[in-house]
Design a protein around this motif. Structure first.
Motif, PDB file in Angstrom:
ATOM      1  N   MET A 300       1.184  -1.578  -0.107  1.00 64.39           N
ATOM      2  CA  MET A 300      -0.275  -0.387  -0.163  1.00 64.39           C
ATOM      3  C   MET A 300       0.537   1.350  -0.081  1.00 64.39           C
ATOM      4  N   PHE A 301       0.504   2.273  -0.561  1.00 62.00           N
ATOM      5  CA  PHE A 301       1.293   3.495  -0.549  1.00 62.00           C
ATOM      6  C   PHE A 301      -0.176   4.888  -0.790  1.00 62.00           C
ATOM      7  N   GLU A 302      -0.026   5.733  -0.253  1.00 65.32           N
ATOM      8  CA  GLU A 302      -0.556   6.675  -0.543  1.00 65.32           C
ATOM      9  C   GLU A 302      -0.321   7.248  -1.755  1.00 65.32           C
ATOM     10  N   ARG A 303      -1.035   7.055  -2.701  1.00 63.12           N
ATOM     11  CA  ARG A 303      -0.968   7.554  -4.133  1.00 63.12           C
ATOM     12  C   ARG A 303      -0.618   9.159  -3.827  1.00 63.12           C
ATOM     13  N   ALA A 304      -1.826  10.581  -3.260  1.00 64.43           N
ATOM     14  CA  ALA A 304      -1.984  11.344  -4.060  1.00 64.43           C
ATOM     15  C   ALA A 304      -0.713  12.147  -3.423  1.00 64.43           C
ATOM     16  N   THR A 310       4.462  15.486   0.267  1.00 65.95           N
ATOM     17  CA  THR A 310       4.283  16.056   0.458  1.00 65.95           C
ATOM     18  C   THR A 310       2.723  15.486   1.002  1.00 65.95           C
ATOM     19  N   CYS A 311       3.062  14.525   1.496  1.00 66.31           N
ATOM     20  CA  CYS A 311       2.001  14.158   2.498  1.00 66.31           C
ATOM     21  C   CYS A 311       1.807  15.046   4.191  1.00 66.31           C
ATOM     22  N   CYS A 454      -1.143  18.164  -4.598  1.00 66.19           N
ATOM     23  CA  CYS A 454      -0.979  16.156  -4.660  1.00 66.19           C
ATOM     24  C   CYS A 454      -2.207  16.866  -5.880  1.00 66.19           C
ATOM     25  N   GLY A 455      -3.403  17.973  -6.483  1.00 70.51           N
ATOM     26  CA  GLY A 455      -3.839  17.301  -7.266  1.00 70.51           C
ATOM     27  C   GLY A 455      -2.986  17.265  -8.859  1.00 70.51           C
ATOM     28  N   TRP A 456      -1.845  17.141  -9.269  1.00 71.93           N
ATOM     29  CA  TRP A 456      -1.215  16.519 -10.392  1.00 71.93           C
ATOM     30  C   TRP A 456      -1.545  15.067 -10.317  1.00 71.93           C
ATOM     31  N   MET A 457      -1.466  14.472  -9.899  1.00 76.14           N
ATOM     32  CA  MET A 457      -1.218  13.157  -9.628  1.00 76.14           C
ATOM     33  C   MET A 457      -3.216  12.499 -10.381  1.00 76.14           C
ATOM     34  N   VAL A 458      -3.962  13.466 -10.016  1.00 78.59           N
ATOM     35  CA  VAL A 458      -5.084  12.825  -9.810  1.00 78.59           C
ATOM     36  C   VAL A 458      -5.234  13.234 -12.313  1.00 78.59           C
TER      37      VAL A 458
END
Length: 460
Positions: A300-304, A310-311, A454-458
């Motif tokens: 598991m990883f925090e994708r965003a 930046t978490c 974070c939004g660039w991941m979206v």
């Protein structure tokens, strides 16, 4: 264990090589997932690290609060982790601290709305404390004294204060992020707030067999889908501003949003045996694969935010809630158990390998996919690691109880009468239309900031 043999006159090169070998293979927290005692030992080590951050039990401190920079809601999440820890391991080391903290923070209306949190408390914050109370009821955690609020009663009080906040005046329904008009985010509807309400309602429905809770769970699920916070592929976005009728939607994806709906759907299936809830549970399991790496597999990883460092403080704990709710889903919906346990095992092994930092050599890192300590330490990281390790004991314990199946916690369907919106110190003047408009602007600016980090991941 490797044994090093020394000659009577060892060379410095040999000693150096041995030392380097030792540091390259050390794992301060050893974990054998086939051995229940090994899992319990590892969980205790991580729980001890986690509790080193908590001082609420000390004389003169505030029970149930974590020190800065940690948020009030994370303390509620911590107590939930400790309730599960006791249930999984039988170790009652932190039971008294848990009971003390939760009763202290329950507030006058027993719904976890203490006066000292009115400047920061949102619907999502409140419901995490409600989760802890619900878990205590489901696990038959030792009950408080009879003259104190009871676990089921507190969970019902949270539900009873949140249901009247359902807001049909914008976006067709749902819960706002914030409870009080003066808090930034009051004009934002987010998935975790409505999802938390759905999760709690579904579990209360299963525990009490009260149809009202079931109806509200259905309503919350349907709204999440209708407004577009859940896609047809069962992926969950973050939320949207109600000032623009929840359009456009902020398409950041967090682990805990998937998790909170996963366990709610699984409880609804366990309660109703309706095939639609079985399908929904299975589809969320499928869609949540985006939070698990391919190399190493199933970690598991925090994708965003994790890959770009930046978490923020609260986001460092999110993986733990998905792990917690995956384990409980494995009991509620056996058809997905194999997939969930495969992911939990891989993630727990990887997480344990990060626990080699700090003075004692067993502080856990953020990035489980690295499988080594990333030189970071944080309360939320310890809690997340505890959750994923102890989740691997789920097959060794019984399923959550209900009122008709061994549950001992006493409830009160009328608990939590709605309290007045007390204005906190410093905000005594009347809140007018201009103030609310200003709060709306701040909400929009805040969401732009979050999207920027974070939004660039979206949009990949």
């Amino acid at each position: 264990m490797r044994v090093l043999k020394y000659t009577s006159q060892p060379s410095w090169m040999g000693l150096l090589a041995a030392a380097l070998l030792g540091t390259s293979t050390v794992q301060a927290i050893e974990l054998d997932l086939e051995d229940g005692d090994s899992i319990k030992k590892a969980a205790r080590q991580v729980a001890t690290n986690m509790m080193s951050y908590y001082t609420g039990m000390n004389p003169g401190d505030n029970p149930g609060n974590l020190p800065d920079p940690y948020y009030w809601w994370e303390a509620g999440a911590m107590f939930n982790a400790l309730i599960d820890y006791w249930f999984y391991t039988g170790d009652d080391t932190w039971n008294d601290i848990t009971i003390q903290g939760m009763l202290w923070q329950a507030g006058e209306n027993k719904a976890f709305m203490p006066n000292n949190q009115t400047q920061t408390e949102g619907n999502d914050d409140q419901v995490f404390w409600g989760f802890a109370a619900m878990s205590a009821a489901e696990r038959n955690f030792p009950n408080p004294p009879e003259d104190q609020p009871q676990w089921l009663e507190m969970a019902q009080a949270v539900f009873n204060t949140q249901a009247p906040r359902w807001d049909d005046t914008s976006c067709g329904g749902g819960l706002r992020w914030q409870i009080f008009t003066w808090n930034n985010g009051y004009n934002y509807k987010n998935t975790i707030s409505t999802g938390g309400f759905f999760n709690l309602a579904s579990r209360l429905a299963r525990y009490t067999h009260n149809a009202t809770y079931q109806e509200w769970a259905e309503k919350a699920w349907d709204w999440t889908a209708d407004v577009g916070f859940m896609t047809p592929e069962y992926r969950f976005w973050d939320g949207a501003s109600l000032l623009t009728d929840c359009k456009p939607i902020n398409q950041i994806e967090w682990t805990y949003n998937a998790g909170v709906y996963l366990l709610g759907a699984a409880n609804m299936y366990n309660l109703t045996e309706d095939p639609k809830w079985k399908k929904r549970t299975e589809r969320i399991v499928e869609s949540s694969s985006i939070f698990f790496s391919h190399d190493p597999p199933d970690v598991m990883f925090e994708r965003a935010c994790e890959s770009v460092n930046t978490c923020m403080v609260d986001q460092r704990s999110f993986k733990g809630y998905l792990a917690r709710w995956m384990a409980q889903t494995a009991q509620m919906a056996p058809s997905v158990a194999d997939t969930l346990m495969k992911r939990l095992k891989a993630s727990a092994r990887a997480a344990a390998k990060t626990c080699t930092g700090g003075v004692n050599g067993n502080v856990c890192g953020m990035k489980w996919t690295d499988q080594k300590w990333d030189k970071t330490k944080d309360f939320g990281q310890q809690m997340a690691t505890l959750e994923v390790i102890q989740a691997n004991l789920i097959n060794r314990v019984s399923s959550p109880v209900t009122k008709d199946d061994g549950g001992t916690s006493k409830g009160n369907p009328n608990a939590g009468s709605k309290p007045p919106e007390t204005i906190p110190p410093g905000l005594e003047r009347r809140i007018n239309t201009g103030d609310k408009a200003g709060a709306g602007i701040l909400t929009v600016l805040m969401m732009v900031l979050i999207a920027g980090t974070c939004g660039w991941m979206v949009w990949e």
